[in-house]
Design an enzyme around this catalytic site. Structure first.
Site, mmCIF file in Angstrom:
data_model
loop_
_atom_site.group_PDB
_atom_site.id
_atom_site.type_symbol
_atom_site.label_atom_id
_atom_site.label_comp_id
_atom_site.label_asym_id
_atom_site.label_seq_id
_atom_site.Cartn_x
_atom_site.Cartn_y
_atom_site.Cartn_z
ATOM 1 N N SER A 102 22.158 26.118 63.793
ATOM 2 C CA SER A 102 21.212 25.393 62.933
ATOM 3 C C SER A 102 20.966 26.147 61.640
ATOM 4 O O SER A 102 20.972 27.385 61.610
ATOM 5 C CB SER A 102 19.882 25.204 63.666
ATOM 6 O OG SER A 102 18.905 24.705 62.770
ATOM 7 N N TYR A 126 12.382 29.115 67.146
ATOM 8 C CA TYR A 126 13.642 28.362 67.237
ATOM 9 C C TYR A 126 14.660 28.945 66.262
ATOM 10 O O TYR A 126 15.819 29.190 66.607
ATOM 11 C CB TYR A 126 13.350 26.889 66.909
ATOM 12 C CG TYR A 126 14.561 25.989 66.822
ATOM 13 C CD1 TYR A 126 15.198 25.527 67.968
ATOM 14 C CD2 TYR A 126 15.042 25.570 65.580
ATOM 15 C CE1 TYR A 126 16.297 24.677 67.871
ATOM 16 C CE2 TYR A 126 16.140 24.728 65.480
ATOM 17 C CZ TYR A 126 16.763 24.284 66.629
ATOM 18 O OH TYR A 126 17.839 23.439 66.531
#
Lengths: 438, 245
Positions: free
Chosen positions: B137, B150
């Site tokens: 990501s 995250y």
């Protein structure tokens, strides 16, 4: 969000959800005022609900196929285009297809769509083996031909519950080609006689020059067709029998300005189209895509009518009144000069169950820009249809009145009574069902 | 020529399923791995029907690293391509309040994926061929207040993939790092994402397919994200720490 049907009229601000599983659909059913929407190819407000429009395109999985019977089990958001893309190369084609392949399975059932073979093979519902429908209580029922729920769901415009899955049958074909014959006809009587003469042709449809007048009134190009066998193909074509040459698709990049569409351009188009048809008359071999879906090649063709959108008029007339009724309709249209690019005439076979549109006779479909003059003309056409014992196709409608609908179709009252008895109207309703008190 | 399977770890994810469809369309058999794989039966049938390939379901729990060797042994055929689409967005506030919640995000996005891909990488290395695809990501490119738990897990995963690529480059095994940016999936449903920056899962799948075929190393799905992340990475820290991102 602002939403409309394929005709882009009317446009309404609708709350839209896109569930991915049954639990999410159930949560929407509990809120009430729900209409399921497929790929938005109904022309008017059949798949609009301001309160609760449920986009079913997240349910797009194919679940099983039986090679012996041709039965495909799929979720309701599967596109017909995908079914053909997957199964035609394996030798299967839908028994019934409407004039666009960009429709969902659920939409085809809800409108009980018909194709060019209705006169001999009936509507889509006749090839459906079962349907899973989620009712107002959130429970899912599998309904079979013969059940009341089945009869009302086929052609029921999504108003009996949410269609989740269904099983339907495909036919065996040897090729992706169609044997086509084009027959020009001189006038309406000639056209109707040609339909009768060629009643045994599997597929038949006529494009009708709706601006022709006098002795030419109703002149048409009747197109017959059937699936080609391997023997019909050249040696070259036989190497890849399911792969007719791919068609180029054209996009409609912007809304056409309104002035492009007037009686002169439409009349010129109609004349040119008829002349082209005369030149091409006779036998030919054509690909399945251009035969069944000529308009799909122009993606977004609905924008040709500009920002204001357009309305479809489609009625069915009984066999015995077809000639008189069609004459009356065509004379009225021709007199106003509000011609339609696409005027289509088709022979229909016997009536199906529930609210299914077709009846033994003929159906005429036309489209017009959504202008006040056209809407006034359509009200006249409604009255002519009523006078000749005809009825209307809900999947095309955006402007009928509840009174006109009930006078042309006594089944509507029974449908509403059934809905009331099962307490369906609070759970399932569309802008169309509210307008027409379905 | 018979193509070898493509293994999808985290097959319930929208990106994982889209990638499965893309490789199935190219003729690859598909191995779908997820917890409770029986709930993927409809997706298995759909993949097999649409593309005419064999599709198998495999029980897989990314957090249960002790089960991973058995999982790989039970695959039957060692895949040609292994795609890890496992991910857990978590909730930043929850992670700040509860170390156990933070640990779950870290383990799901980094420790677990690294464990299973490490095992598969060793098998690929022994065979001398294969491609490892890690869906990481852009959140890992720089820690931001709104999702740094995250983001740090993804940063670890990205660094791990980079090292693995370095190690296996001479062994016939390619490692592809995918940085999708915003994607319209179930994970992001309800978030108000800007349309121009948001890819559809099918777009991610197409980008992955092309990058695998071309043997690429790191890809952004929408090129605009390379520019955005370059800018974000280059904001001086004294300024960055005062920003709300």
């Amino acid at each position: 969000m602002m939403l409309s049907g394929w005709g882009r009229y009317p446009r309404q601000d609708c709350r839209v959800s896109r569930p991915r599983d049954e639990a999410a659909v159930r949560a929407q059913v509990a809120k009430g005022g729900l209409i399921a929407r497929g790929n938005g190819r109904a022309y008017g407000d059949s798949a609009l609900s301001r309160a609760n429009t449920v986009d079913m395109r997240g349910f797009d999985r194919m679940l099983g196929f039986d090679e012996t019977t041709g039965q495909l089990v799929a979720e309701s958001g599967v596109l017909l285009a995908d079914v053909i893309r997957v199964f035609l190369p394996r030798g299967w084609f839908p028994f019934v297809t409407p004039g666009t392949k960009f429709v969902t399975l659920g939409g085809m059932i809800a409108a009980d769509v018909h194709g060019k073979n209705h006169h001999c093979e009936g509507g889509f519902g006749g090839f459906v083996d079962w349907i899973d429908v989620m009712g107002p209580d959130g429970a899912v029922r599998r309904t079979l031909p013969g059940d009341d729920l089945f009869a009302w769901t086929v052609g029921g415009m999504g108003l009996t519950g949410v269609i989740l899955r269904a099983a339907f049958r495909l036919r065996r074909v040897e090729t992706g080609w169609i044997r086509q014959r084009t027959i020009p006809t001189a006038n309406l009587a000639d056209t109707l006689t040609a339909f009768q003469t060629h009643h045994d042709a599997r597929y038949s449809v006529a494009w009708i020059d709706c601006l022709s007048r006098g002795a030419d009134l109703g002149r048409s190009l009747l197109t017959l067709g059937d699936h080609a066998d391997l023997d019909d193909l050249s040696a070259e074509q036989r190497k890849a029998p399911f792969a007719p040459p791919a068609r180029r698709t054209l996009g409609m990049p912007l809304d056409a300005p309104g002035f492009l569409l007037n009686r002169h351009t439409v009349a010129a188009f109609n004349r040119a189209y008829y002349k082209r048809g005369l030149a091409a008359a006779g036998d030919a071999l054509t690909g399945w895509d251009s035969y069944f879906y000529p308009l799909d090649a122009i993606l977004g063709w609905n924008r040709i009518y500009g920002r204001r959108g357009f309305v479809q008029f489609q009625c069915a007339l009984p066999l015995e009144t077809s000639a008189a009724g069609l004459t009356d309709l065509l004379q009225t249209i021709s007199a106003t000069g509000l011609g339609s690019f696409l005027a289509v005439l088709k022979r229909l076979g016997p009536q199906g169950a529930g609210l299914s549109f077709p009846m033994e006779g003929h159906t005429l479909a036309l489209d017009f820009p959504a202008t006040p003059a056209a809407l006034a003309l359509l009200a006249d056409l409604d009255r002519i249809t009523l006078a000749h014992g005809g009825r209307f196709y809900l999947a095309k409608d955006s402007r009928l009145t509840p009174d006109m609908l009930r006078r042309t179709d006594p089944r509507v009252a029974a449908f509403r009574a059934m809905r009331d008895a099962a307490a369906l109207p609070a759970s399932f309703s569309s802008s169309q069902s509210e307008r027409l008190y379905l | 020529m018979t193509l070898l399977p493509v293994l999808i770890l985290g097959a319930r994810s929208d990106i994982g399923l889209a990638v499965a469809h893309r490789f199935a369309a190219a003729g690859h058999p598909i191995q779908l791995a997820a917890r409770a794989p029986e709930t993927l039966e409809a997706d298995r049938a759909d993949l097999a029907l649409r593309h005419g390939v064999a599709v198998t379901l495999h029980t897989f729990d990314v957090l249960d690293t002790a089960s991973h060797p058995g999982f790989v042994a039970d695959l039957g055929t060692l895949p040609q391509i292994a795609v890890c689409a496992v991910g857990l967005m978590g909730d930043q506030a929850g992670s700040e309040a509860d170390p156990a919640a933070a640990a779950l995000v870290l383990r799901s996005n980094f420790e677990g994926p690294a464990a299973i891909l490490g095992l598969l990488a060793n098998r690929f290395e022994a065979r001398g061929s294969g491609t490892i695809v890690g869906i990481s990501s852009v959140a890992g490119n720089r820690g931001r207040a709104t999702n740094y738990v995250y983001g740090s897990a993804k940063a670890g995963f990205t660094a791990w993939l980079s090292g693995l690529r370095n190690r296996l480059a001479k062994k016939g095994v390619n490692v592809l790092t995918v940085l999708p940016g915003f994607v319209a999936t179930r994970m992001t449903a309800g978030l108000d994402l800007p349309a121009k920056l948001t890819a559809q899962p099918t777009e991610v799948a197409e980008a992955v397919f092309r990058a695998v075929t071309a043997g690429r190393s790191v890809i952004y799905v929408r090129p605009i994200w390379a520019l955005i992340m370059t800018i974000i990475r280059n904001i001086p820290e004294p300024l960055f720490k005062r920003m709300k991102l």
